[in-house]
Design an enzyme around this catalytic site. Structure first.
Site, mmCIF file in Angstrom:
data_model
loop_
_atom_site.group_PDB
_atom_site.id
_atom_site.type_symbol
_atom_site.label_atom_id
_atom_site.label_comp_id
_atom_site.label_asym_id
_atom_site.label_seq_id
_atom_site.Cartn_x
_atom_site.Cartn_y
_atom_site.Cartn_z
ATOM 1 N N GLY A 1 0.833 -1.200 0.000
ATOM 2 C CA GLY A 1 0.000 0.000 0.000
ATOM 3 C C GLY A 1 0.869 1.252 0.000
ATOM 4 N N CYS A 2 0.278 2.359 -0.387
ATOM 5 C CA CYS A 2 1.047 3.601 -0.490
ATOM 6 C C CYS A 2 1.468 4.099 0.891
ATOM 7 C CB CYS A 2 0.241 4.657 -1.231
ATOM 8 S SG CYS A 2 -1.480 4.843 -0.698
ATOM 9 N N TYR A 3 0.531 4.168 1.819
ATOM 10 C CA TYR A 3 0.885 4.629 3.166
ATOM 11 C C TYR A 3 1.941 3.721 3.807
ATOM 12 C CZ TYR A 3 -3.078 7.940 3.147
ATOM 13 O OH TYR A 3 -3.943 8.976 2.870
ATOM 14 N N SER B 1 5.453 4.470 2.484
ATOM 15 C CA SER B 1 6.091 5.703 2.974
ATOM 16 C C SER B 1 6.491 5.580 4.436
ATOM 17 C CB SER B 1 5.165 6.902 2.761
ATOM 18 O OG SER B 1 4.094 6.897 3.681
#
Lengths: 348, 348, 348, 348
Positions: free
Chosen positions: B148-150, B153
């Site tokens: 996932g993107c979160y 990061s």
């Protein structure tokens, strides 16, 4: 590998030029200048550019002239004049992104730029670098005057019809909308975030400096000295330029044959896309690319003379500046015209 | 040339994946599906993509399975499960951009996604595809769960220190800010322009589905079952994701050795940039790229336990989705890990 | 009618103050100053303000002191110090929107503002003007230090619980997101449209000047000297401020009684709205108003100590600056506390 | 107190109308309808509106008709027709914000709205509510057709000169730029944040439904059946509308006398501001207000016929919709024409 230098590389145009040239298969960047940033790494100022070790250097022309064969100039007008003259005398080729060599007449230049032009003979030598129109002349240009962003969007929009007998050449109105990067990177209150955001406004109404450039080129294309009504607008977005161009036709006509004219005119052009009937250009569709998207519409309702409405969209920093400069270089050096310009832009 | 197919290609993630793969030197796209757009040219729907003749086709798995060796899935969860199982059984490799194979535990999946997982044995086989962390496992993955993107990061921000004894593993707070493209392309009132523009808000507070994914991976990296406080926010911009991560240190310490840890940890990574001391990541600097920019700060003022503040920036659609998927493919097939991912993004 | 003057009225804060005061039933604006705009009509500079004949005048204190009874100061720090001292000596009341009288300690001021404070005795006299907290003291304030925007959003978010025994006072983390108007109207590259737009970044990490102000007030409210981790972020929008505040609780607890605490604490406050359970504050909902919207959440998952997550939203130029200044004036002069502050803002 | 009801109150127009009416000294809102939101508090849906206890109710006309004397209709066309007819028959006055009663000809309505008009006799009774033009007729209107946003900005821009002999009435071109709130609040892909943001495009070229409305009113004002070329554009901002209007003059002339005409024409108008020579309207300057800012320019360069360029700016939701509706109500009931409309809008 062609050795190229970028003079005046700290603005948005310089950054985009650098980005394109770094990916170009046929060139090597040997210098990039900035007085303000001299000595610093390019990558520290332009975070989208990976570190290549390249540093900004000061504007020492005597030193720079030996470093490259082709010079891209992203300098303010007046400064650009002198630099072009110097480099030309030294036998170098120049792509000038300023306005200094776009106008053929020193008198017109003086009138609109409020400063004399000190090199009128070079004005004659300079080639106006709208690739789609002047390709042959560009091949041998020693001084290439890279077109303004607004003129690019408007001239490409009109080129297929401007020489035709069925249009009223005295009726051209161009209403353009531009993203804010066109205003450059130097701090100024009108371009602060809170001033631009959530607002739209016209500016330079009847007096914008791109007007004589548009008129010069359209006059040349149509063999008739003509005037254009041109109104630019500032839009709350980073980049993109949309021109909505209105021109009267002399008689009732159908849209299809005009659309066909456009398709024919641009059929071999790698960067001009004539959209399908009814499809509307958006600046988002060309953002990050060297494309110019064009669509034509016809209003047959109003009075006897129908109005042709041409809408063109470009990225003001690419087809409107740095992309065009690379395309021109490609033509000047017989590289593949699309070299360095075909990477697909991110979306949205 | 590796034959690849994109299943579910009509959204933002699919479009970015297509864009990257079209420029990739080692692959050939043999199919892209969309029920809604089936039969239409890809270029008519994604104007940033030049016409290659590629058309969307309907989701006929029996037909599709023969067309490619690697399948990228941009399908909604649940649908993705079944499709992965089918393709896996047919001996194909899969990069799944949905959340269906990210969580190792079917029970945890059921709890957070409110639907049972029907293929627990495949969960075990699946490799969590955070390239910088799981590179070796990724090489042989048959089912690659793209992160996932979160989580990307946040995990990249914590990876260099999460296993160290000097941090308090129970104190992690991640406050993330994301552009709106993360919400996808399906119309919904909360993501209409006038609802998002000129506003910022948190959402999914304490209940966002990326939470267990972050916790699973950080727990694995630190050999300790830990929890994370995670709060995502919606920002009025198209793309970009910034995570501000707070973690307590057990004792007073200096920043420099921690910064050094980060530089060491990522020194061979092509896509992670540890910024110079004091330089702040911005999402604009990574927009359009596969980079993750990281900077670390230390607050020694508060009480006895200092707080380490780690800020990471990625492009949610690239390093946070499609860019990571291509990076994972490069690892899976022993291509150059940066192939297709090094084009410089436009700026601004 | 109370005669008021605005000193330093050419920025965003001055404009909003002027707007509110022009609609206020109990005051008359007798002067507004700006060196740069002196002699010009206010309406020519602030087009949202109708022409009342009011002109900017230069900063001639001897002349100005006779014109009003209450002075609002929107001056830079240091300049503000001197002006406050002058006006105070002349027996005038002052609402100072600068930071010059917010900190009680001259030493702390010097440390964070890198300039000495020349009027320590006045620091003692000054009242910190967070209306909801210091209402009684504000009534008789001669020097009213108007709170910073970030401190307002964070202190209001914590006030109902900061003095309670169940929270860990050493665990406060405030992650704030602000619109760009907070940076003021003076041209600077970081706040140019193309730099701010389509980006989010943190700034002033561990060193922002609002930190000691937040700590001073929270320490006072909790009877304990505490530190706060505070990280501000810049958001691409004109106005609005969202603070996401994290604080550990000492023991497992339920959310409902904490929500009740908030409702009780603010039940008579006209400008603080405690939102319904689960409803998320957005800056858009408070844009143009003096409201502070607050919502509280509880993460009971992580470890033994649950985390309370408080989200507050204000308009940085109103409740975070000029609106608060008017509210304070209303208290100081026993006007209706909501006078001039209840016009409904446009939406969206 | 006049009892008013808002039918169809869940969109942006309804919300703005509600906001204005809540602050209006002479009215009492007795009902607001929304099928979708029926039973919920208005304040829960429009957070900028403080809680007054007002709830949305379903559209039960028999019940509603008894509740008010004046009805504001924010309904879709077709639905509006029927409702207006019902209320009119019941002896109620109506301000219809839809397009259903703007066109005098049922045939023209059918052509542009692709649906028959079922109440042609009422079309004749309806008054076109552009306050500055039709003030006298508005006083006694029973059915008030509130003007479209584009027509308002264009007609006000041309009204001072459209009847004059020196202009070429067949040469009108209006190029308009609108914020996104004009598209309403119903979810649709083209108005999703990521589609609108960072882009500008034209839409409805040659076919926008506001065209016949503009032509009808300008024809009436000039005593000549005329056509207009009208092109609307979508701008990435919440609200605001700028129209750039081009019209040829028959002969060379000076700008000053034309500017004087504008000043004379609007000298008693509370909401039309003719800007100083050279000052450019911006939508930000009128955002949140009922103002229409106008500036005129002359291009004497092009050919023999000079071009008059008129630029007008309004807030599309206020002077372009709900503000105009309140202004019309004020005229209909002999209230102060500016009542409820003079609150100063926040800026920036």
């Amino acid at each position: 590998m062609l050795k190229v230098a970028i003079l005046g590389g700290s603005g948005y145009t310089g950054c985009e030029l650098l980005r394109l040239l770094l990916s170009h298969p046929n060139v090597k960047i040997t210098a990039i200048t900035s007085e303000r940033l001299a000595g610093t790494l390019v990558t520290d100022n332009f975070l989208n550019i990976r570190n290549t070790g390249l540093k900004f250097e000061p504007m020492n022309l005597k030193k720079l002239v030996k470093k490259a064969d082709l010079f891209f100039l992203c300098l303010p007008h007046k400064t650009s004049q002198k630099t072009v003259a110097f480099l030309h005398k030294a036998g170098k080729r120049v792509v000038d992104l300023s306005a200094d060599f776009r106008l053929k007449s020193a008198a017109v230049y003086k009138k609109w730029y409020a400063t004399p032009h000190n090199f009128p003979p070079l004005l004659k030598k300079a080639v106006y670098g709208l690739s789609e129109i002047n390709r042959e002349k560009i091949k041998n240009a020693s001084i290439l005057a890279n077109p303004g962003c607004y003129p690019t969007s408007i001239i490409l929009g009109l080129a297929p019809v401007i020489g035709k007998g069925f249009i009223d050449k005295d009726s051209i109105i161009a209403d353009s909308k531009s993203g804010t990067s066109g205003a450059g990177r130097t701090p100024a209150q009108p371009f602060m975030f809170c001033e631009v955001n959530e607002s739209v406004k016209a500016y330079g109404v009847t007096v914008h400096r791109h007007t004589p450039e548009i008129e010069q080129e359209l006059s040349a294309l149509s063999n008739k000295k003509l005037n254009v009504i041109f109104t630019p607008h500032l839009i709350p977005m980073d980049r993109g330029m949309l021109s909505t161009i209105y021109v009267k036709l002399k008689n009732k006509t159908a849209l299809a044959p005009i659309q066909k004219l456009y398709r024919e005119f641009y059929k071999d052009e790698p960067f001009v896309r004539v959209l399908k009937n009814g499809v509307l250009p958006t600046t988002k569709a060309v953002k990050g690319s060297n494309f110019c998207d064009i669509s034509v519409f016809l209003d047959n309702r109003s009075s006897k003379k129908p109005t042709l409405i041409i809408i063109s969209a470009i990225d003001n920093l690419l087809k409107g500046a740095s992309g065009a400069a690379v395309q021109n270089m490609n033509i000047m050096y017989s590289f593949d015209e699309t070299a360095g310009l075909m990477t697909l832009p991110p979306s949205p």
